[in-house]
Design an enzyme around this catalytic site. Structure first.
Site, PDB file in Angstrom:
ATOM      1  N   GLU A  51      -5.509   2.249  -1.327  1.00 58.07           N
ATOM      2  CA  GLU A  51      -5.248   1.184  -0.497  1.00 58.07           C
ATOM      3  C   GLU A  51      -5.421   0.041  -1.469  1.00 58.07           C
ATOM      4  O   GLU A  51      -6.368  -0.077  -2.265  1.00 58.07           O
ATOM      5  CB  GLU A  51      -6.158   1.268   0.677  1.00 58.07           C
ATOM      6  CG  GLU A  51      -6.120   0.077   1.469  1.00 58.07           C
ATOM      7  CD  GLU A  51      -6.710   0.030   2.824  1.00 58.07           C
ATOM      8  OE1 GLU A  51      -6.322  -0.841   3.686  1.00 58.07           O
ATOM      9  OE2 GLU A  51      -7.486   0.977   3.160  1.00 58.07           O
ATOM     10  N   CYS A 246      -6.319   0.374   6.587  1.00 58.49           N
ATOM     11  CA  CYS A 246      -6.152  -0.909   7.411  1.00 58.49           C
ATOM     12  C   CYS A 246      -5.178  -1.858   6.890  1.00 58.49           C
ATOM     13  O   CYS A 246      -4.622  -2.514   7.652  1.00 58.49           O
ATOM     14  CB  CYS A 246      -7.613  -1.733   7.353  1.00 58.49           C
ATOM     15  SG  CYS A 246      -8.905  -0.522   8.056  1.00 58.49           S
ATOM     16  N   GLU A 378      -6.175   4.153  11.681  1.00 57.07           N
ATOM     17  CA  GLU A 378      -7.503   4.315  12.606  1.00 57.07           C
ATOM     18  C   GLU A 378      -7.589   4.072  13.813  1.00 57.07           C
ATOM     19  O   GLU A 378      -8.479   3.563  14.559  1.00 57.07           O
ATOM     20  CB  GLU A 378      -8.822   3.484  11.650  1.00 57.07           C
ATOM     21  CG  GLU A 378      -9.292   4.491  10.798  1.00 57.07           C
ATOM     22  CD  GLU A 378     -10.534   3.878   9.982  1.00 57.07           C
ATOM     23  OE1 GLU A 378     -11.330   4.534   9.428  1.00 57.07           O
ATOM     24  OE2 GLU A 378     -10.901   2.670  10.303  1.00 57.07           O
TER      25      GLU A 378
END
Length: 660
Positions: A51, A246, A378
Site C-alpha cells: 500500500e 484503505c 475493509e
C-alpha cells in the site's frame, strides 16, 4: 592434595551426570509423521501486501527523485524554491488548461532575466534526494519555448550546496517535446537537491520535470528502486496484493483509487491526494500525493518479476467507512462493475481487445494471467453485502475463472465480524479476508484459531496482520523481537491449517524513517539505505521454507500450539524430498527437544538448522545496525530418525531434513 583433587573431579562428574539426567528428563518429545503427507500447501501461502502508505511509492519504491514534478499538488509550487542570486529576476506562473489537459492540467510558465546573476529553481525531493557516487542520473522535462532557444543547467547539490554532478540542455521550438539529459554523480549524498539554472533571458513552459537513477530495478527507465524491490524478491512471495488497503477506498469516493487513471503514458496519469496525507494529525504529511508513476501496469509487472501472483483490489462503490462512509447507490454501480471487468481484460485479454491492446502498447503483449481479485478492502455491514452480491453475480457470470476475495471487516472478532462471517459463508464466497492488528499476546493465544474452522467453507486469506506492542500508531509501536516472535507462533497455526488458509500477508510493507504514518512496518528505508525488521526475517523463514504438503507434528499426540511454551508446524517439500519443521520457543530459557521423524523411508544423517533469536524482547534492527537480528544457519546431525537439539530461549528454529 591428590585426594582433594579426586573429590573435586568426582563432584564435577556427578554434577555433570545430574545435569545430563535432568536435561534428559525435561526434554520434550515431538513426532513428525513424514509418511502421511496431508493437504497441499498453496503456492500463494505466503505473500506480500503493498500500500502507498509511509511514502512507500512516491518517495520510496518508485525511484522518481523530484517531488511535485508536474505542479499538480494542491500548492502547485510545493517542493520548489526560487533560489536566484546576484540580481537575476524571474517568475513562475502556473497555467491550468483543464479543458484540454484534464489528467495533467497544470504546467509552469517560467520567465527570467539573468543577464546579471543566476536565476535558479531548486527541488527538495522527498526528504531530500538519495544520490550515489558514480551512478548515472537521467533528467527529463516536457518543455516548449515561445521565443528563441533557451539553455538550462541541471545540477545536483549536496547538503552544503556544492554541485556533485550536472549537465546542460537546450529547449527550442513552440511545440511540447520531451527533452532528456544524463550525467554521473561525483559524490554520495542522502540529502541532495536538484537545481535548474536558467541562463540569459527567456521564457519556457515546463512540465513533468523528472530525475531518475540509472540503476533502477532491472535497469528500467523510470522504474523502481532496486534495493527495495530486492527485499521483496528475496521473500519469494506467492502473491502481491495491491494497491492496498484503505488507498482503494479513499477518504471519499472522489479520491478513491481508479486503476484506469494509473495506466498509459506516465505524463497522462492523473495525480490525486494520498489519503494518508492528513489521516493522523500527529503524523500529518501535507506533501503526500499519488503521482501513479507506480500504477497498475507496474504492479502487474512487479508481480511477474518476483514470481508472485497478482492480487488487485477494486473499489466496490464504498469509500472508507472510518472516514466519509460514502456509498454509490445500488442502481448506479455500473461504472464500478465495468472497471472490474475492464481490469480483467487489461490483465488477461487478447491484444485485439481495447484494454489488452493498451497493455501491449505499454510493452507487455502477453497476458499477466491474473487469477484472483479483491472486491472492496475493509468494508462491513449490510451495505457491503448488498454491493458484493451485485459484483459477485456479474463477475462470476462473465469470469468464473477469477477467484474473489471478500472482506470480513477490519477486526478479527466482534459485532462487525460476527455479522459478516455467516453472511459471506451463506453466499459461498471463494475467500474471506481476515485482518488482525493486535497485541503480541493475542497472536500467542490465537495460534489455534483455525484448528476448528469449517473445512467445507470458504478459504481464508489472512490479508493484514502485525503484532502491535502499543495501541496507538506511534514511535513506541516498534518492530521488536517480542512482536516478531508472537507472529511466528501464530504463523505455525496458519501453516498447520493450510488446507483452509490459502494466503497470508503482513501489513504494512514499507516505511520511510522520516515519512511514516503507521507503525509497525516490515521494511524500513531512508533515501539511500534500507533494512528488514525481525518481522521480515520471520516472514522470510516461512516463505522460503514453504513446502508442498502439510505434515502432522505432535507432542503427546497433541498439536503443539503453546504447550510448554512451544509452537510447531511441519511440511514436506515433495520437490527436494525434505521434511521442514518450524518450532517457536517462547520460553525465557532454552528448551531441549527430541524430534522423531516417523514414516520416512530413510532420514539423512545431516540437516540444516536456521535459528532466528534475540536476547531481549525490545531488540530491533535499525539502519545503522540492520542485521542485529537475522537467521543463522548451522549443520545438524540425526541419530537414526531422531534429532536431539536445544532450542534457544525466545527463538524461531527451522529444521530441514532429507527424507528420501
Amino acid at each position: 592434595m591428590r585426594i582433594l583433587q579426586f573429590c573435586r573431579r568426582s563432584f564435577l562428574l556427578v554434577a555433570a551426570i545430574l545435569v545430563y539426567q535432568q536435561s534428559e528428563a525435561q526434554s520434550i518429545a515431538l513426532t513428525v509423521d513424514a509418511g502421511k503427507p496431508g493437504a497441499p500447501i498453496q503456492s500463494t501461502m505466503w505473500g506480500i501486501f503493498f500500500e502507498d502508505i509511509n511514502f512507500a511509492a512516491d518517495g520510496g519504491i518508485y525511484a522518481e527523485l523530484v517531488k511535485n514534478r508536474s505542479f499538480e499538488f494542491d500548492e502547485p509550487l510545493m517542493g520548489w524554491e526560487d533560489a536566484s542570486q546576484g540580481g537575476a529576476k524571474g517568475a513562475v506562473l502556473i497555467t491550468n488548461e483543464s479543458a484540454t489537459r484534464p489528467a495533467n492540467p497544470r504546467y509552469a510558465h517560467i520567465a527570467w532575466n539573468a543577464e546579471q546573476g543566476l536565476y535558479t529553481l531548486i527541488n527538495e525531493g522527498f526528504k531530500g534526494m538519495g544520490i550515489r557516487k558514480d551512478i548515472r542520473y537521467n533528467f527529463s522535462v516536457w518543455a516548449r519555448t515561445p521565443n528563441e532557444a533557451v539553455k538550462l543547467k541541471i545540477e545536483l547539490l549536496n547538503a552544503n550546496g556544492t554541485a556533485i554532478g550536472g549537465t546542460t540542455l537546450s529547449v527550442a521550438g513552440n511545440d511540447w517535446k520531451k527533452y532528456t539529459a544524463s550525467f554521473t554523480a561525483t559524490a554520495t549524498e542522502a540529502k541532495a537537491k536538484l537545481r535548474i539554472t536558467f541562463e540569459g533571458k527567456g521564457a519556457v513552459d515546463a512540465d513533468m520535470i523528472s530525475l531518475f537513477p540509472n540503476d533502477t530495478w532491472k535497469n528500467r527507465p523510470g522504474g523502481l528502486r532496486a534495493d527495495l524491490v530486492q527485499w521483496l524478491a528475496d521473500l519469494k512471495p506467492g502473491f502481491i496484493r495491491f494497491p492496498g488497503g484503505c488507498i482503494v477506498e479513499g477518504r471519499d469516493l472522489t479520491n478513491r483509487y481508479q486503476w484506469k487513471k494509473t495506466v498509459g503514458n506516465v505524463e497522462d496519469r492523473e495525480l490525486i491526494i494520498n489519503r494518508w496525507n492528513t489521516e493522523f494529525k500527529h503524523r500529518s504529511a501535507p506533501d503526500y500525493f499519488q503521482s501513479f508513476g507506480l500504477g497498475f501496469f507496474e504492479y502487474f509487472q512487479l508481480a511477474e518479476d518476483i514470481g508472485a501472483e497478482p492480487l488487485p483490489i477494486i473499489n466496490c462503490g464504498m469509500a472508507c467507512q472510518f472516514n466519509s462512509s460514502e456509498v454509490v447507490p445500488l442502481d448506479q454501480l455500473d461504472p464500478y462493475l465495468q472497471d472490474a471487468l475492464d481490469l480483467i481484460e487489461f490483465a488477461n485479454g487478447s491484444t485485439d481487445t481495447q484494454w489488452g491492446k493498451l497493455r501491449a502498447s505499454m510493452g507487455h503483449p502477453a497476458p499477466f494471467n491474473m487469477k484472483m481479485m479483491g472486491v472492496g478492502n475493509e468494508q462491513w455491514g449490510e451495505q457491503y453485502i448488498d454491493r458484493l452480491k451485485v459484483f459477485t453475480k456479474v463477475l462470476k457470470e462473465k469470469h468464473p475463472e477469477i477467484k474473489l476475495i471478500t472482506s470480513v471487516g477490519p477486526f478479527s472478532g466482534g459485532e462487525l465480524f460476527d455479522y459478516l462471517n455467516p453472511e459471506l459463508r451463506s453466499m459461498h464466497v471463494d475467500f474471506i479476508d481476515e485482518h488482525y492488528y493486535r497485541a503480541p499476546e493475542w497472536f500467542l493465544k490465537n495460534a489455534n484459531r483455525y484448528d476448528k474452522y469449517d473445512r467445507s467453507g470458504p478459504k481464508i486469506f489472512a490479508g493484514e496482520y502485525a503484532g502491535h506492542t502499543e495501541r496507538k500508531v506511534q514511535p513506541e509501536n516498534k518492530n521488536n523481537w517480542e512482536s516478531a516472535l508472537a507472529e511466528a507462533a501464530f504463523m505455525t497455526g496458519l501453516e498447520r491449517n493450510a488446507d483452509i488458509v490459502y494466503m497470508a500477508s503482513y501489513a504494512p510493507l514499507f516505511a520511510h524513517v522520516e515519512g511514516w504514518q503507521w507503525t509497525p512496518d516490515l521494511i524500513w528505508f531512508d533515501n539511500l539505505r534500507s533494512f528488514g525488521t525481525p518481522n521480515y526475517y520471520v516472514q522470510k523463514l516461512f516463505s522460503t521454507n514453504k513446502g508442498t504438503n502439510i505434515l502432522s507434528v505432535t507432542s503427546a499426540n497433541e498439536a503443539l500450539s503453546g504447550k510448554n511454551g512451544l509452537y510447531a508446524s511441519a511440511v514436506l517439500d515433495g520437490t527436494t524430498k525434505e521434511v521442514i519443521i518450524k518450532v517457536v520457543n517462547t520460553n525465557e530459557k532454552e528448551t531441549a527437544v527430541d524430534i522423531l521423524v516417523s514414516g520416512a523411508k530413510k532420514a539423512s544423517a545431516a540437516g540444516i538448522l536456521s535459528v532466528l533469536k534475540s536476547a531481549g524482547a525490545e531488540d530491533i534492527n535499525t539502519l545503522d545496525d540492520p542485521f542485529h537480528i537475522k537467521p543463522v544457519e548451522q549443520s545438524i546431525s540425526l541419530k537414526g530418525k531422531k534429532l536431539q537439539t536445544v532450542l534457544p530461549a525466545a527463538s524461531v528454529s527451522v529444521i530441514r531434513l532429507k527424507a528420501l
